[in-house]
Design an enzyme around this catalytic site. Structure first.
Site, mmCIF file in Angstrom:
data_model
loop_
_atom_site.group_PDB
_atom_site.id
_atom_site.type_symbol
_atom_site.label_atom_id
_atom_site.label_comp_id
_atom_site.label_asym_id
_atom_site.label_seq_id
_atom_site.Cartn_x
_atom_site.Cartn_y
_atom_site.Cartn_z
ATOM 1 N N VAL A 272 0.865 -1.175 0.000
ATOM 2 C CA VAL A 272 0.000 0.000 0.000
ATOM 3 C C VAL A 272 0.904 1.229 0.000
ATOM 4 O O VAL A 272 1.928 1.261 0.687
ATOM 5 C CB VAL A 272 -0.921 0.024 1.239
ATOM 6 N N CYS A 273 0.530 2.214 -0.794
ATOM 7 C CA CYS A 273 1.231 3.493 -0.804
ATOM 8 C C CYS A 273 2.716 3.272 -1.125
ATOM 9 O O CYS A 273 3.056 2.508 -2.014
ATOM 10 C CB CYS A 273 1.006 4.180 0.536
#
Length: 222
Positions: free
Chosen positions: A88-89
């Site tokens: 994520v991210c």
């Protein structure tokens, strides 16, 4: 790490049937976040079991993780047998540092997109990108979309829809400012100023990166 990078997917994936969630860090010491929350690991990298799904969250701390040979090798080793390799991210940059994005389409936080080619990845503007068994989520809130996508893949769309309903995940933001392509120029300029120091630090951490499987790569042994 960024708190929501971790807790957003956890809120969804914690509802995976017949599964166990492991929170893994280099040590069992509490891990700080960019909010008031502190996370307690359930395992360190020496006691962690083999994972079916590995998810690497992001945050401003990734520059230090990128320099840690032990952390990078742990992720690469887990990825050898994991059914799903995910992030994520800015966690995508850690997958990249482990050599797991070469030749893959991937996404990350919009401010860090231009770093993905350093690892042989093809940047894609999307909240969730899948390439084979590699799933990458965009910045912060995209982790919820990412986790629902994974949940549907593993346990079926009916359960994913039920979990989404239970979380009342029905985004209707008060402002049309969630991506640089549509954001107000004033907001975009302010966001760019905010990210500039961390982006410079992250770029410096990765600018001399080479695949950890190649000889001659230098890492801090911690």
């Amino acid at each position: 790490m960024t708190q929501l990078d971790f807790t957003g997917p956890l809120q969804v994936l914690g509802r995976m049937p017949a599964s166990e969630v492991c929170v893994i860090a280099r040590t069992l010491d509490p891990v700080g976040t960019d909010g008031a929350l502190t996370v307690l690991p359930t395992h360190d990298i020496n006691t962690a079991p083999d994972l079916d799904l590995i998810c690497v969250p992001g945050g401003f701390g990734i520059a230090s993780v990128a320099k840690s040979q032990i952390s990078i090798e742990f992720i690469r080793r887990q990825a050898l047998h994991a059914r799903y390799v995910t992030s994520v991210c800015t966690g995508a940059l850690i997958l990249g540092a482990a050599g797991l994005l070469r030749g893959k389409k991937a996404t990350t936080h919009w401010a860090y997109h231009d770093l993905l080619p350093l690892f042989g990845a093809e940047p894609v503007k999307a909240r969730v990108v899948r390439d084979g068994n590699v799933f990458t989520g965009g910045g912060v809130t995209a982790g919820i979309d990412f986790a629902l996508t994974i949940l549907a893949e593993v346990a079926g769309p009916d359960l994913a829809k039920t979990v989404q309903l239970g979380l009342e995940y029905n985004p209707a933001p008060p402002f049309n400012s969630g991506h640089p392509d549509i954001a107000d120029p004033v907001a975009l300029e302010a966001a760019n100023r905010r990210y500039a120091p961390a982006l410079a630090e992250t770029r410096a951490a990765f600018e001399n990166w080479s695949d950890p499987r190649n000889s001659g790569t230098k890492w801090d042994r911690k």
